[in-house]
Write a protein that holds these residues in place. Structure first.
Motif, PDB file in Angstrom:
ATOM      1  N   THR A  44       0.778  -0.966   0.195  1.00 13.85           N
ATOM      2  CA  THR A  44       0.342   0.328  -0.216  1.00 13.85           C
ATOM      3  C   THR A  44       1.416   1.293  -0.043  1.00 13.85           C
ATOM      4  O   THR A  44       1.828   1.422   0.467  1.00 13.85           O
ATOM      5  CB  THR A  44      -1.104  -0.446   1.350  1.00 13.85           C
ATOM      6  N   THR A  60      -4.873   6.119  -0.545  1.00 13.98           N
ATOM      7  CA  THR A  60      -3.981   5.291  -0.508  1.00 13.98           C
ATOM      8  C   THR A  60      -3.876   4.317  -1.601  1.00 13.98           C
ATOM      9  O   THR A  60      -4.956   4.770  -2.380  1.00 13.98           O
ATOM     10  CB  THR A  60      -3.744   4.180   0.197  1.00 13.98           C
ATOM     11  N   ARG A  98      -3.054   0.349  -3.332  1.00 11.92           N
ATOM     12  CA  ARG A  98      -2.979  -0.693  -3.515  1.00 11.92           C
ATOM     13  C   ARG A  98      -2.665  -1.821  -4.770  1.00 11.92           C
ATOM     14  O   ARG A  98      -3.657  -2.030  -5.273  1.00 11.92           O
ATOM     15  CB  ARG A  98      -3.441  -1.128  -2.192  1.00 11.92           C
TER      16      ARG A  98
END
Length: 526
Positions: A450, A496, A498
């Protein structure tokens, strides 16, 4: 193709009957000269005439069979008078005749020798060795008319199958084999001229996969054409088809190379979470004093009514008679107010893209902004005329653009561009002013990790002082004669990312080994 074969066969029969008195040797000589000049159709017809004149001439019959496919292709694609020089890369539309011919042409002829392994220990000239090696695998041999045996050759080979024996035979004797049928081959000296004359030609149509763009396909086609020196490689942008046409020794490895390079791009899943926090506080305190004192004349003329200004609740009167006046008094106010608010918003999204293709994510509104307008115009007749305004829609909020680049099955690079646009509350000529902040970075990370991207922050503070001029500016007691206001606003945006790799990258695909031979001696698939 059937129609072309019938026409050629009919012409060959009529010409054979007409030239029945000519010896077959003269016809074979003329055929060899036509073949040297590149006239495949005439060479095929002359060999067919020689076979018709002398039914026992197996050489003319086998050479006519060997040239039959090439004569049909030449009659179809290269009529008399056209050049056979190398054609450039053409990213244009394919003709219907090209596609029909590519579909009708069957696979190239391949020799099928008998199974098993053989041992050889031979000595002799090239003709004798070729006959003995191929005969051992059940393949009949015919030789090119210009074939001449060289000196004595010693050929030894142990435990070799048909393909290995043919490769060693061609290398030892300096020859190459042209399949005539599954159990018959023509042997000729391995020269560039003979390959151009005798080797079979192929035309292959390859469909383009949907994820492959036309620009990528054109770059790929140019690379393959330059690498393999393909005579003609053409791309149809509408049908999304690649057409490859050349000799079999070039087309077959070129097609395998194109299919390997046209693999689907690696797919990447991006899980994006966007967190926005904002806080606002305001404070108002002080003493609000009146800043205006209206003076009203209260004397009455005849029986007129005295007018008191609106909002005046009490009057301080003085004078009398004709000079009776009143001074308006307003209420004072002592106040102290405070407000504070905070907010948080979390947005989640899953974005799917392929390697090298950017993906865009917008969180916010599309705000209409007047970019051009026309006001107050009139026509020559005096009638009002107002052209319609021009309006553009701006993406307010956050616009996120991510481009993934995959290095391996567990590592990739993300190129991130973030734009944050908000209204400032100001306007210029009726057009709102938009504040824009931009963030750009490159992240190299492993799949499943992440990445936190921060830095999109905003902070503003405003202070306002209102009071009686002079009194409100006194050093100590001035605070009692003025109104104090303070407003503060803070905000921060964090998102974020990921990534997850969904398919195998091209670098980790198992590719097939292609044996193409050398540049001067290309390997003909057997």
């Amino acid at each position: 193709m059937v129609k072309s074969i019938a026409c050629i066969a009919f012409v060959a029969t009529v010409a054979g009957l007409y030239c029945a008195e000519e010896p077959a040797a003269f016809l074979r000589q003329d055929a060899r000269e036509a073949l040297k000049k590149g006239d495949v159709v005439r060479a095929y017809l002359l060999y067919s005439q020689a076979a018709a004149v002398d039914p026992g001439d197996r050489t003319s019959w086998t050479r006519s069979l060997a040239l039959r496919r090439r004569a049909i292709e030449a009659a179809k694609f290269a009529p008399s008078g056209t050049s056979t020089a190398e054609e450039p890369f053409e990213p244009d539309a394919l003709s219907d005749e090209d596609l029909i011919e590519a579909r009708r042409l069957g696979p190239p002829l391949r020799l099928e020798g008998q199974a098993g392994r053989r041992n050889f220990k031979l000595r002799g000239d090239a003709r004798t060795i070729c006959e003995q090696v191929l005969k051992a695998f059940g393949v009949e041999v015919v030789f090119d008319g210009d074939f001449q045996s060289s000196g004595t050759i010693r050929f030894e080979l142990n435990d070799a199958d048909f393909e290995e024996a043919v490769e060693a035979l061609q290398a030892a004797t300096g020859t190459f084999l042209i399949p005539v049928s599954e159990r018959m081959a023509m042997v000729a000296r391995d020269t560039q001229q003979k390959r151009q004359e005798l080797e079979h030609n192929l035309a292959v149509a390859i469909p383009l996969p949907t994820p492959v763009t036309v620009q990528d396909a054109q770059e790929l086609a140019r690379s393959v054409q330059q690498l393999m020196e393909i005579q003609k490689l053409q791309i149809d942008n509408v049908r999304r088809i690649v057409l490859v046409r050349d000799r079999a020794s070039k087309v077959i490895p070129a097609v395998a190379l194109i299919e390997q390079m046209l693999r689907y791009r690696t797919e990447v899943m991006l899980e994006v979470e966007f967190l926005e926090m904002s806080e606002k506080a305001s404070l108002n305190l002080g003493l609000q004093l009146p800043g205006r004192f209206p003076l009203v004349w209260l004397s009455r003329i005849w029986n007129s009514q005295t007018s008191i200004p609106e909002g005046v609740l009490s009057l301080l009167t003085f004078g009398g008679g004709k000079s009776f006046f009143g001074l308006g008094l307003a209420d004072s106010q002592l106040f102290a107010t405070m407000s504070r608010s905070s907010g948080r918003s979390l947005s989640k999204a899953e974005l799917r893209s392929t390697e090298g293709n950017p993906v865009q994510f917008h969180l916010g509104d599309r705000y209409p902004v007047l970019s051009a307008g026309y006001f107050g115009a009139t026509t020559g007749t005096g009638e009002a005329f107002t052209p319609p305004p021009t309006i553009n829609f701006e993406d307010l909020g956050v616009v996120l653009k991510i481009t993934p680049k995959v290095h391996s099955s567990d590592e990739l690079t993300l190129e991130v561009e973030a734009d944050y646009k908000v209204l400032t509350g100001e306007a210029l000529n009726g057009i709102p002013v938009i504040a824009n902040r931009k963030f750009q970075s490159t992240l190299r990370m492993r799949a499943g990790e992440t990445a936190v991207v921060a830095g999109l922050m905003r902070s503003s503070e405003a202070r306002t002082l209102t009071g009686i001029a002079g009194l409100g500016q006194l050093p100590v007691i001035g605070a009692a004669f003025r109104q104090n206001s303070r407003e503060r606003e803070d905000g921060q945006a964090i998102f974020t990312i990921r990534p997850r790799i969904l398919s195998i990258p091209p670098a980790e695909f198992s590719t097939r080994t292609l044996w193409t031979g050398t540049e001067s001696r290309a390997r003909i698939p057997m």
